[in-house]
Scaffold this motif. Structure first.
Motif, PDB file in Angstrom:
ATOM      1  N   ASP A  36       0.831  -1.215   0.000  1.00 48.07           N
ATOM      2  CA  ASP A  36       0.000   0.000   0.000  1.00 48.07           C
ATOM      3  C   ASP A  36       0.858   1.255   0.000  1.00 48.07           C
ATOM      4  O   ASP A  36       0.513   2.257  -0.645  1.00 48.07           O
ATOM      5  CB  ASP A  36      -0.934   0.004   1.210  1.00 48.07           C
ATOM      6  N   GLN A  37       1.981   1.221   0.699  1.00 51.06           N
ATOM      7  CA  GLN A  37       2.874   2.382   0.722  1.00 51.06           C
ATOM      8  C   GLN A  37       3.514   2.626  -0.643  1.00 51.06           C
ATOM      9  O   GLN A  37       3.684   3.777  -1.055  1.00 51.06           O
ATOM     10  CB  GLN A  37       3.950   2.194   1.793  1.00 51.06           C
ATOM     11  N   ILE A  38       3.862   1.548  -1.350  1.00 51.42           N
ATOM     12  CA  ILE A  38       4.392   1.693  -2.710  1.00 51.42           C
ATOM     13  C   ILE A  38       3.337   2.305  -3.616  1.00 51.42           C
ATOM     14  O   ILE A  38       3.626   3.214  -4.407  1.00 51.42           O
ATOM     15  CB  ILE A  38       4.861   0.336  -3.268  1.00 51.42           C
ATOM     16  N   ARG A  39       2.117   1.833  -3.470  1.00 50.35           N
ATOM     17  CA  ARG A  39       1.024   2.346  -4.303  1.00 50.35           C
ATOM     18  C   ARG A  39       0.816   3.848  -4.045  1.00 50.35           C
ATOM     19  O   ARG A  39       0.642   4.632  -4.969  1.00 50.35           O
ATOM     20  CB  ARG A  39      -0.259   1.568  -4.012  1.00 50.35           C
ATOM     21  N   ASP A  40       0.847   4.246  -2.778  1.00 48.29           N
ATOM     22  CA  ASP A  40       0.669   5.660  -2.432  1.00 48.29           C
ATOM     23  C   ASP A  40       1.836   6.501  -2.957  1.00 48.29           C
ATOM     24  O   ASP A  40       1.634   7.607  -3.466  1.00 48.29           O
ATOM     25  CB  ASP A  40       0.548   5.826  -0.910  1.00 48.29           C
ATOM     26  N   ALA A  41       3.061   5.946  -2.829  1.00 48.03           N
ATOM     27  CA  ALA A  41       4.242   6.673  -3.304  1.00 48.03           C
ATOM     28  C   ALA A  41       4.184   6.851  -4.815  1.00 48.03           C
ATOM     29  O   ALA A  41       4.536   7.920  -5.341  1.00 48.03           O
ATOM     30  CB  ALA A  41       5.508   5.927  -2.904  1.00 48.03           C
ATOM     31  N   TYR A  42       3.717   5.830  -5.511  1.00 47.47           N
ATOM     32  CA  TYR A  42       3.615   5.942  -6.970  1.00 47.47           C
ATOM     33  C   TYR A  42       2.575   6.987  -7.361  1.00 47.47           C
ATOM     34  O   TYR A  42       2.799   7.779  -8.285  1.00 47.47           O
ATOM     35  CB  TYR A  42       3.256   4.601  -7.611  1.00 47.47           C
ATOM     36  N   ALA A  43       1.433   7.010  -6.673  1.00 45.60           N
ATOM     37  CA  ALA A  43       0.397   7.998  -6.979  1.00 45.60           C
ATOM     38  C   ALA A  43       0.941   9.412  -6.795  1.00 45.60           C
ATOM     39  O   ALA A  43       0.682  10.304  -7.616  1.00 45.60           O
ATOM     40  CB  ALA A  43      -0.822   7.774  -6.082  1.00 45.60           C
ATOM     41  N   ASP A  44       1.735   9.615  -5.737  1.00 48.46           N
ATOM     42  CA  ASP A  44       2.324  10.927  -5.492  1.00 48.46           C
ATOM     43  C   ASP A  44       3.368  11.260  -6.557  1.00 48.46           C
ATOM     44  O   ASP A  44       3.454  12.405  -7.024  1.00 48.46           O
ATOM     45  CB  ASP A  44       2.953  10.937  -4.096  1.00 48.46           C
ATOM     46  N   TYR A  45       4.165  10.261  -6.961  1.00 46.92           N
ATOM     47  CA  TYR A  45       5.152  10.450  -8.024  1.00 46.92           C
ATOM     48  C   TYR A  45       4.475  10.859  -9.334  1.00 46.92           C
ATOM     49  O   TYR A  45       4.880  11.824  -9.986  1.00 46.92           O
ATOM     50  CB  TYR A  45       5.939   9.154  -8.215  1.00 46.92           C
ATOM     51  N   ALA A  46       3.416  10.125  -9.716  1.00 40.40           N
ATOM     52  CA  ALA A  46       2.720  10.414 -10.972  1.00 40.40           C
ATOM     53  C   ALA A  46       2.136  11.816 -10.944  1.00 40.40           C
ATOM     54  O   ALA A  46       2.180  12.543 -11.953  1.00 40.40           O
ATOM     55  CB  ALA A  46       1.631   9.374 -11.207  1.00 40.40           C
ATOM     56  N   LYS A  47       1.600  12.226  -9.800  1.00 39.61           N
ATOM     57  CA  LYS A  47       1.038  13.574  -9.670  1.00 39.61           C
ATOM     58  C   LYS A  47       2.136  14.618  -9.759  1.00 39.61           C
ATOM     59  O   LYS A  47       1.979  15.641 -10.437  1.00 39.61           O
ATOM     60  CB  LYS A  47       0.315  13.686  -8.327  1.00 39.61           C
TER      61      LYS A  47
END
Length: 354
Positions: free
Chosen positions: A339-350
């Protein structure tokens, strides 16, 4: 009394310019690598055959060996064929990464110096002390001597598909992230850093990152080629791949292992991995700038751009530390949950989107 200098394992000749291939015989003779022209030249069956037709008149004493692929068996067959044929001054690997890696391994096996003549700039292995070859277990890295000479004809590079240049760009830029991982390992684990190797690899990556030119410009291709050569020498200086391989390459290896039939090019995956790793360590502005440069050169910065879903990318990042046991990078340091990887990726993409 301290040792005041050290010997750096580097090529005797580095010739990077338009038309360099036309002077290959003269360069090798002038540098006393092969005054007799007795060379064993490894080529591919495709573009290599065209180059053979062009170069053979200037190299009448050379023997030509066609290499089937980039496997350990291919490299051993090449070495065995050279032993049977005769005696040579040097081995020339003329082609892309697979041909040069086979020639590196074969040259080491028969005890001859290797001349790397690269026909594309897809990665930093052309001047490294490593031959990467497919084997029965997947893919292995084999220690070999550095090439004694590197020749890169920018006219030939421009004739190759542009995707090869783009791959080299991603691999070069990933140095910047790899060095940050090395510094992290030094702080957290006490790992020794070779300052010279780190400086060479970092500056190679920064030169490519900051250059305003594009994939069709000789000036940019010169800087990229020099950067890839310097990165190979940096690995020789440090004695391993640390200067050029961190979380970026762990992510690349994970793509290859989890999705072997769908994986993109080495440099595409390393560039994406580097931009994401920079974001993970909190260097958001640097990550966004790296993503901007990758985009300008036509490289992917999001997994969807190379045919992977977000869920698959999360799986790749989660698996990545297993690809290099013992290597400490931002991935091992953060030890993120799914879940932390998923959140980090969402922030990266944004972040890179804005």
């Amino acid at each position: 009394m301290p040792v005041l200098t050290r010997l750096i394992p580097s090529p005797v000749v580095v010739d990077i310019r338009p038309g360099a291939l036309n002077d290959l015989a003269g360069v090798l003779a002038d540098q006393r690598i092969s005054s007799s022209g007795k060379l064993a030249i490894a080529i591919s069956g495709g573009s290599g055959a065209v180059l053979r037709e062009r170069l053979a008149p200037a190299l009448p004493s050379a023997e030509w060996f066609e290499v089937d692929g980039g496997t350990l068996d291919d490299a051993i067959k090449l070495a065995d064929a050279m032993k049977k044929k005769g005696r040579y001054d040097a081995v020339v690997g003329l082609g892309g990464g697979k041909i040069i890696d086979c020639a590196k391994f074969a040259a080491a096996r028969v005890g001859l110096p290797l001349v790397a003549v690269a026909t594309n700039l897809s990665h930093d292995g052309l001047c490294s002390p490593v031959a990467t070859l497919d084997n029965d277990a997947g893919r292995g890295s084999y220690g070999v001597p550095n090439p004694i000479a590197v020749v890169i004809d920018l006219d030939i590079i421009r004739e190759a598909p542009v995707r090869f240049v783009r791959s080299g760009i991603g691999d070069a830029l990933s140095n910047i992230s790899a060095i940050r991982d090395w510094e992290l390992a030094a702080r957290e684990r006490g790992e020794d850093i070779d300052g010279l190797a780190a400086a060479m690899a970092r500056q190679a990556g920064e030169a490519v990152l900051r250059h305003p030119g594009g994939v069709g410009d000789d000036g940019f291709l010169q800087v990229l080629a020099e950067g890839l050569v310097l990165t190979g020498i940096a690995m020789s200086v440090s004695g391993d791949s640390r200067p050029a391989s961190g979380a970026c390459h762990e992510i690349n290896h994970a793509f290859d292992l989890l999705f072997p039939k769908r994986a993109a090019s080495h440099g595409e995956q390393c560039g994406l991995g580097a931009a994401f790793a920079m974001h993970l360590r909190g260097a958001h502005e640097e990550s966004a700038y790296m993503a901007q440069v990758l985009r300008r050169h036509g490289l992917p910065v999001l997994p969807e751009e190379i045919g992977f879903t977000v869920d698959e990318f999360v799986q790749v990042v989660e698996y990545a530390p297993q690809t290099r046991p013992g290597r400490y990078t931002i991935l091992e340091h953060l030890n993120l949950s799914t879940d932390q990887i998923r959140d980090a990726y969402a922030d990266y993409a944004k972040t890179i989107g804005s």
